[in-house]
Design a protein around this motif. Structure first.
Motif: not given
Length: 189
Positions: A15-43
């Motif tokens: 977690a962290g403030p808006t625009a800090v890059g949480k989504g970008s870091v999670a996307a990098w993790l998804r692309d480079t570490h497929p063994e990690v499951w990343i939750s997809v939020s509902a909105t």
């Protein structure tokens, strides 16, 4: 990635403030570490350009979100930036952990607080900007919000930054790669 140590199966909350890059870091993790499951939020907010339903978020109506709350399907949920609701579907998180997969939630501060109440054994990671000026630059640079929305998000960000001490560890997002590497090392420890 066979030479890397396995990742323990403990829920990690980012977690962290808006625009800090949480989504970008999670996307990098998804692309480079497929063994990690990343939750997809509902909105309940509308998709931004390039966002895909089921990949970036589950885009749902207010009525569907109300149903998910009523049926106990959300691990956490909150109204964010006084506009849209976001929440983490509970079932997929529990299923990933039961399968022995390391799991990551990329959520806002309100959601992290709810998860701490329900799953205190999780690791809570605060993603911080290098500076306030850099956070403002990143938010304005996205170009996805109106001036009023930017001001509302910056107001929220000030409160979110003040909550850093509530987290187990802080990762400063100088670059997506470096923050991602630091996060995966934390998940391995």
């Amino acid at each position: 990635m066979a030479d890397q140590a396995p990742v323990p199966t403990r829920l990690t909350v980012l977690a962290g403030p808006t625009a800090v890059g949480k989504g970008s870091v999670a996307a990098w993790l998804r692309d480079t570490h497929p063994e990690v499951w990343i939750s997809v939020s509902a909105t309940t907010r509308a998709p931004r350009p390039g966002e895909v339903d089921g990949v970036h978020y589950h885009f749902v109506s207010d009525a569907e979100f109300d149903r998910m709350i009523a049926d106990g399907e959300l691990l956490e949920w909150a109204v964010v930036h006084r506009t849209a609701r976001y929440g983490t579907p509970r079932g997929p998180v529990l299923e990933a952990l039961a399968q022995g997969r390391p799991a990551l939630l990329e959520i806002d501060l309100q959601g992290a607080r709810q998860v701490r109440e329900r799953m205190p054994e999780a690791r809570f990671v605060f993603l911080s900007p290098p500076s306030w000026d850099e956070l403002v630059r990143r938010l304005v640079g996205r170009g996805t919000e109106t001036e009023a929305e930017r001001e509302r998000r910056l107001e929220t960000a000030r409160a979110e930054l003040a909550a850093e001490a509530e987290f187990d560890v802080t990762v400063v997002n100088h670059t997506i790669h470096d923050a991602g590497e630091e996060l995966i090392e934390l998940m391995r420890s």
